[in-house]
Design an enzyme around this catalytic site. Structure first.
Site, PDB file in Angstrom:
ATOM      1  N   HIS A  69       0.940  -1.354  -0.237  1.00 12.26           N
ATOM      2  CA  HIS A  69      -0.543  -0.223  -0.140  1.00 12.26           C
ATOM      3  C   HIS A  69       0.929   1.024   0.101  1.00 12.26           C
ATOM      4  CE1 HIS A  69      -2.109   3.278   2.671  1.00 12.26           C
ATOM      5  NE2 HIS A  69      -3.066   2.373   1.405  1.00 12.26           N
ATOM      6  N   GLU A  72       1.865   2.214  -3.153  1.00 12.93           N
ATOM      7  CA  GLU A  72       1.577   1.687  -3.957  1.00 12.93           C
ATOM      8  C   GLU A  72       0.737   3.938  -3.996  1.00 12.93           C
ATOM      9  OE1 GLU A  72      -2.854   3.435  -3.958  1.00 12.93           O
ATOM     10  OE2 GLU A  72      -2.834   1.627  -3.171  1.00 12.93           O
ATOM     11  N   HIS A  73       1.232   4.552  -2.921  1.00 12.68           N
ATOM     12  CA  HIS A  73       0.871   5.815  -3.542  1.00 12.68           C
ATOM     13  C   HIS A  73       2.535   6.238  -3.518  1.00 12.68           C
ATOM     14  CE1 HIS A  73      -2.290   7.298   0.097  1.00 12.68           C
ATOM     15  NE2 HIS A  73      -2.696   5.570   0.151  1.00 12.68           N
ATOM     16  N   GLU A 144      -4.770   7.394   8.014  1.00 10.61           N
ATOM     17  CA  GLU A 144      -5.668   7.232   6.720  1.00 10.61           C
ATOM     18  C   GLU A 144      -5.470   5.707   7.353  1.00 10.61           C
ATOM     19  OE1 GLU A 144      -5.721   4.388   2.607  1.00 10.61           O
ATOM     20  OE2 GLU A 144      -4.464   5.442   2.999  1.00 10.61           O
TER      21      GLU A 144
END
Length: 428
Positions: A69, A72-73, A144
């Site tokens: 994740h 991905e960012h 997040e």
């Protein structure tokens, strides 16, 4: 492009093209000229559940939770900042997602399609990671993580998965924890990128209204030719048959209790995932679909409301049947489901009900082909499962009632069931 294969469906009288680039990357193009938009996905078969990296010398390296994740960012950032600006300039909308088993970068556009494809390919194939940019991202992803920690729907699901699975990394939050992401370095990101973002482990999917010849020409111009396909080794996941605990609850700010009831089933091979998912989906419909006797009784007795849902949670090394909704009576609902399973095992599945459910699911599968984004997403998933996009239709066309009865005979066992509850602060 060095090779082209056409995949045809006689049932739909439609087809799509599968190209193999010189690097080994597979490119799947699904022309849908009756639509005005184009939807593209550049994906890798690498997600949050891939917790180990196997090096060329067979050394296993544990990856920090949340790395897929985080990567991905960070891939959305180049030396000049956020790459989304490239898409905004040409009127395209870009995004990305990380799931348990894959990561994908996407855009939707109605004009300047070749330019959007070029922007997508270039940023996914040009990683840029530094200590400074990673440090900046820690705070963003930390926020997040805390947001998901307070999300009751997220927590009731992950608490259930934690109840069912001892070792499987699918129980780990996709974003990781503050502690785990703090150990991510540029070196880790580059090693994960070089391992998982290689042509053998990726696919580029484009669906919608585009000129196939122009797209192929553009891809030949912008795809990297210095990359070489290298199959990714993924270690086996050792998960016992038993569950961790039969019940858990958490108190959060919700107006009414939320529940997830899960049955831990025996996982299947990747080749069997799609037929198994479809079979369980029909079984769920027969057991507690809105037209079923059990659903209607529970609704009339106010055990459930319209939020009640059911789905199949399936992937590499995991398979669960999950039932969810809003109710303080999850145990009663679970007992009713178990009773209905016993009755169905005893009396057998009604042939007419099976046919209705099978045809309804087939109709839903056909309707999917009227949505550009759904076609693209399904095409990427099918590729990562080594299947054709049309396999769903052929499997449903030939599915028999006795297949479901065989599954029913060894599924939905009480000792492999768990309940996760999220209760209101004032709940007693």
């Amino acid at each position: 492009m060095t090779e082209k294969q056409t995949v045809f469906s006689a049932l739909l009288d439609e087809s799509y093209s599968v190209y193999t680039h010189a690097s080994g990357l597979r490119i799947l193009l699904y022309p849908m000229t009756q639509f005005s938009s184009v939807y593209a996905l550049f994906g890798t078969y690498y997600g949050s559940a891939d917790e180990w990296l196997v090096r060329a010398n067979s050394e296993k390296v544990r990856i920090p939770d949340g790395t897929a994740h985080f990567l991905e960012h960070k891939l959305f950032e180049d030396e000049d900042g956020d790459v989304s600006r490239h898409f905004a300039k040409i009127g395209a909308v870009s995004n990305a997602y990380t799931s348990f088993e894959s990561t994908a970068y996407l855009f939707s556009a109605s004009n300047e399609v070749e330019a959007a494809v070029e922007a997508l390919v270039k940023f996914v194939q040009t990683p840029y990671f530094t200590k400074e940019t990673i440090q900046k991202e820690l705070g963003i992803i930390g926020q997040e993580i805390r947001m998901y920690e307070d999300d009751p729907n997220w927590r009731v699901f992950f608490n259930l998965i934690g109840n069912l699975y001892h070792n499987h990394p699918v129980k780990i939050d996709i974003a990781g924890t503050d502690q785990s992401i703090a150990s991510i370095t540029p070196e880790i990101l580059y090693e994960c990128y070089n391992t998982y973002y290689n042509p053998a482990n990726m696919a580029l999917v484009i669906a919608g209204n585009f000129d196939e010849e122009k797209i192929c020409k553009k891809l030949d111009e912008v795809l990297r030719t210095d990359l070489h396909a290298s199959p990714v080794e993924k270690p086996p996941i050792h998960e016992p048959d038993s569950i961790v605990r039969p019940y858990s609850e958490q108190v959060l700010s919700v107006s009414s209790p939320l529940f997830h009831i899960g049955f831990k089933e025996h996982p299947v091979s990747s080749e069997e995932e799609l037929p198994t998912q479809l079979a369980y989906t029909i079984l769920h419909e027969l057991l507690v679909g809105k037209s079923s006797t059990l659903y209607q009784k529970m609704y009339e007795e106010k055990l459930i409301n319209t939020s009640f849902d059911k789905y199949v949670f399936i992937g590499r090394g995991f398979l669960s049947s999950i039932f969810s909704g809003e109710s303080a009576h999850a145990q009663e609902i679970a007992d009713r489901i178990l009773s209905e399973v016993y009755n169905m095992r005893t009396s057998g599945i009604d042939g007419e009900a099976f046919e209705r459910a099978r045809r309804a699911l087939y109709g839903q599968a056909v309707m999917m082909f009227s949505e550009v984004d759904q076609v693209a997403g399904a095409l990427l998933s099918a590729h990562f499962s080594n299947r054709s996009l049309y396999d769903t239709l052929s499997i449903l066309s030939s599915m028999k009632k006795n297949t479901l009865e065989d599954i029913l005979a060894h599924s939905f066992e009480k000792e492999r069931m768990s309940i996760s509850m999220v209760l209101p602060v004032s709940h007693e």
